[in-house]
Design an enzyme around this catalytic site. Structure first.
Site, mmCIF file in Angstrom:
data_model
loop_
_atom_site.group_PDB
_atom_site.id
_atom_site.type_symbol
_atom_site.label_atom_id
_atom_site.label_comp_id
_atom_site.label_asym_id
_atom_site.label_seq_id
_atom_site.Cartn_x
_atom_site.Cartn_y
_atom_site.Cartn_z
ATOM 1 N N TYR A 1 1.777 -8.027 4.807
ATOM 2 C CA TYR A 1 1.738 -8.320 6.249
ATOM 3 C C TYR A 1 2.830 -7.271 7.160
ATOM 4 O O TYR A 1 2.655 -6.896 7.892
ATOM 5 C CB TYR A 1 2.354 -9.696 6.469
ATOM 6 C CG TYR A 1 1.483 -10.926 5.871
ATOM 7 C CD1 TYR A 1 0.101 -10.826 6.005
ATOM 8 C CD2 TYR A 1 1.955 -12.222 5.556
ATOM 9 C CE1 TYR A 1 -0.594 -11.777 5.449
ATOM 10 C CE2 TYR A 1 1.354 -13.251 4.991
ATOM 11 C CZ TYR A 1 0.095 -12.939 5.023
ATOM 12 O OH TYR A 1 -0.832 -13.988 4.421
ATOM 13 N N GLU B 1 1.433 -23.977 3.178
ATOM 14 C CA GLU B 1 2.316 -23.943 2.075
ATOM 15 C C GLU B 1 3.732 -24.073 2.172
ATOM 16 O O GLU B 1 4.591 -24.019 1.331
ATOM 17 C CB GLU B 1 2.137 -22.446 1.312
ATOM 18 C CG GLU B 1 0.777 -22.289 0.725
ATOM 19 C CD GLU B 1 0.553 -23.021 -0.292
ATOM 20 O OE1 GLU B 1 1.251 -23.573 -1.153
ATOM 21 O OE2 GLU B 1 -0.468 -23.787 -0.122
ATOM 22 N N GLU C 1 16.694 -16.383 13.026
ATOM 23 C CA GLU C 1 16.478 -16.332 14.308
ATOM 24 C C GLU C 1 15.146 -16.975 14.836
ATOM 25 O O GLU C 1 14.855 -17.433 15.651
ATOM 26 C CB GLU C 1 16.776 -14.847 14.961
ATOM 27 C CG GLU C 1 18.375 -14.567 15.039
ATOM 28 C CD GLU C 1 18.793 -14.143 13.594
ATOM 29 O OE1 GLU C 1 17.974 -13.771 12.669
ATOM 30 O OE2 GLU C 1 19.983 -14.167 13.420
#
Ligand SMILES: Cc1cc2nc3c(=O)[nH]c(=O)nc-3n(C[C@H](O)[C@H](O)[C@H](O)COP(=O)(O)OP(=O)(O)OC[C@H]3O[C@@H](n4cnc5c(N)ncnc54)[C@H](O)[C@@H]3O)c2cc1C
Length: 395
Positions: free
Chosen positions: A133, A248, A379
């Site tokens: 990713y 998940e 964050e």
């Protein structure tokens, strides 16, 4: 309020413990169990780990929540979470990536051919995956990813780069998100591909990080894959990536390793002396350890909220974000506290003479920050809490 497991869940945990106890007796156990070295067994190629995963499969522990028609048992996801808690406690490889993110996405969206090719291999633990990713300019803002995939006849041609791909140096298959429509809004031009990790045109380069964590950059140079390596529908990749995370989320967030670290901390305080007295008799240390014990209970409760939401079929996005922010920060606070208490000897590494608990605290000091980044930074989790939990979107 009853926070205890149901009798059948307790029975399952006992069965898993008995199975893992037997695994611990095997001569190759040290290769798959590493409670002192976070995630160690998942970061290197290991025939022993693969063999262990196959034994897990034979035991019926892989794909428990899958539909029966695809070889699963159709039991609730809580059992996969309970299994992961026991695995995490002993530093064993967790289930998740193959059976969870990838398997469940193929079940829901994959072609019949893709199901037939991959699902039996995942169930038998015959293949390992890497997740592609993140990119140099796309981490938290993943939807901005730029790895380019261009259609050329019956093939897709991929060019670009991924970063931080854990296990790319030994996985068999690469689950990759790429941009297939550069003109569409950023969330709507992404597709997911499954590519053999040894495919021509793919180059894997090591990235060393803190805590002996090996990760990788992966370069794509005209990687040509057949059109049927695209998962599901073209340009629906963002939906699949988010869906997989939602499925998940709660199986990943184990609390047992944190509880175990705390037990070790208390033991280190009891058994380490300063000026002839155990550290555990120091009033400042006693105050701080009591505060951490209280925070630990909070972490347990936050995690139960995640499991509770998920086991009712809801998506525990906000609960999981709260638990992740709190527990990963607590992991760091616990480690900081122990290192402060131990003084200079706490900094001695694994294997060094005189290292307390074989240098485990120095190692935890290096690995706990990674927990606050992987799977979405603190964050980002706080943004989720503000936006989805409190209804405070950024305009
Ligand atoms: C141990 C580990 C394993 C990993 N394994 C994989 C893997 O297998 N595959 C993979 O694809 N990736 C993997 N990653 C990458 C991980 O997903 C990214 O590191 C993470 O999503 C953060 O992205 P980034 O590193 O690009 O940081 P950035 O997104 O650039 O963030 C930099 C800083 O800015 C802050 N920030 C960013 N956006 C915002 C915002 N909107 N508001 C406030 N602050 C913000 C962040 O919190 C962070 O402090 C792994 C990371 C780690 C640590």
């Amino acid at each position: 309020m009853d926070f205890n497991l149901k009798p059948q869940e307790r029975k399952f945990v006992e069965e898993v413990r008995a199975f893992l106890d037997a695994q611990a007796e095997r001569p190759d156990a040290a290769e798959v169990m590493a409670p002192d070295r976070d995630a160690h067994s998942q970061l290197a190629n290991s025939p022993e780990r693969r063999a262990f995963n196959r034994r897990m499969a034979e035991q019926g522990y892989i794909g428990m929540s899958w539909p029966k028609e695809f070889g699963g048992q159709e039991i609730e996801g809580i059992y996969e979470y309970l299994l992961n808690e026991e695995l995490a406690l002993r530093g064993m490889p967790l289930i998740g990536k193959g059976v969870g993110c990838i398997g469940k996405t193929i079940i829901r969206h994959g072609s019949e051919a893709m199901k037939a090719e991959f699902l039996p291999k995942i169930l038998a633990a015959d293949i390992e995956f890497a997740l592609g990713y993140s990119e140099p300019s796309s981490g938290s803002d993943l939807a901005s990813l730029r790895l380019k995939a261009v259609r050329d006849g019956d093939e897709w041609v991929l060019n670009g780069q991924k970063v931080w791909t854990t296990s790319a140096h030994f996985a068999d298959w690469y689950w990759v998100a790429a941009r297939t429509d550069p003109d569409a809004p950023k969330h709507k031009g992404i597709s997911v591909f499954l590519i053999p990790m040894d495919h021509p045109g793919l180059t894997v380069r090591e990235t060393k990080t803190m805590g002996d964590h090996r990760t990788n950059e992966v370069f794509f140079d005209n990687v040509r894959v057949p059109a049927d390596r695209l998962v599901g529908e073209e340009n629906k990749g963002w939906t699949y990536v988010c869906e997989a995370l939602d499925f998940e989320r709660f199986t990943f967030y184990t609390v047992n390793p944190l509880l175990r670290k705390f037990e070790r901390a208390v033991e280190a305080l009891r058994t380490t002396n300063r000026e002839g007295r155990p550290l555990s008799e120091d009033p400042v240390i006693r105050r701080d350890v009591a505060r951490l014990a209280t925070d630990l209970e909070t972490a347990k409760m936050l995690q139960r909220r995640v499991v509770n939401e998920a086991s009712k079929g809801r998506v525990p996005a906000v609960e999981a974000a709260m638990y992740k922010v709190f527990s990963t920060r607590l992991g760091q606070q616990l480690t900081d506290f122990v290192l402060d208490a131990l003084g200079p000897t706490g900094l001695l590494r694994h294997g060094a003479q005189g290292a307390v608990d074989n240098g485990v605290w120095e190692h935890f000091y290096q690995t706990t920050p990674l927990d606050t980044i992987g799977g979405g930074t603190s964050e980002v989790q706080k943004n989720i809490i503000a936006r989805r939990g409190l209804g405070l979107p950024l305009n």
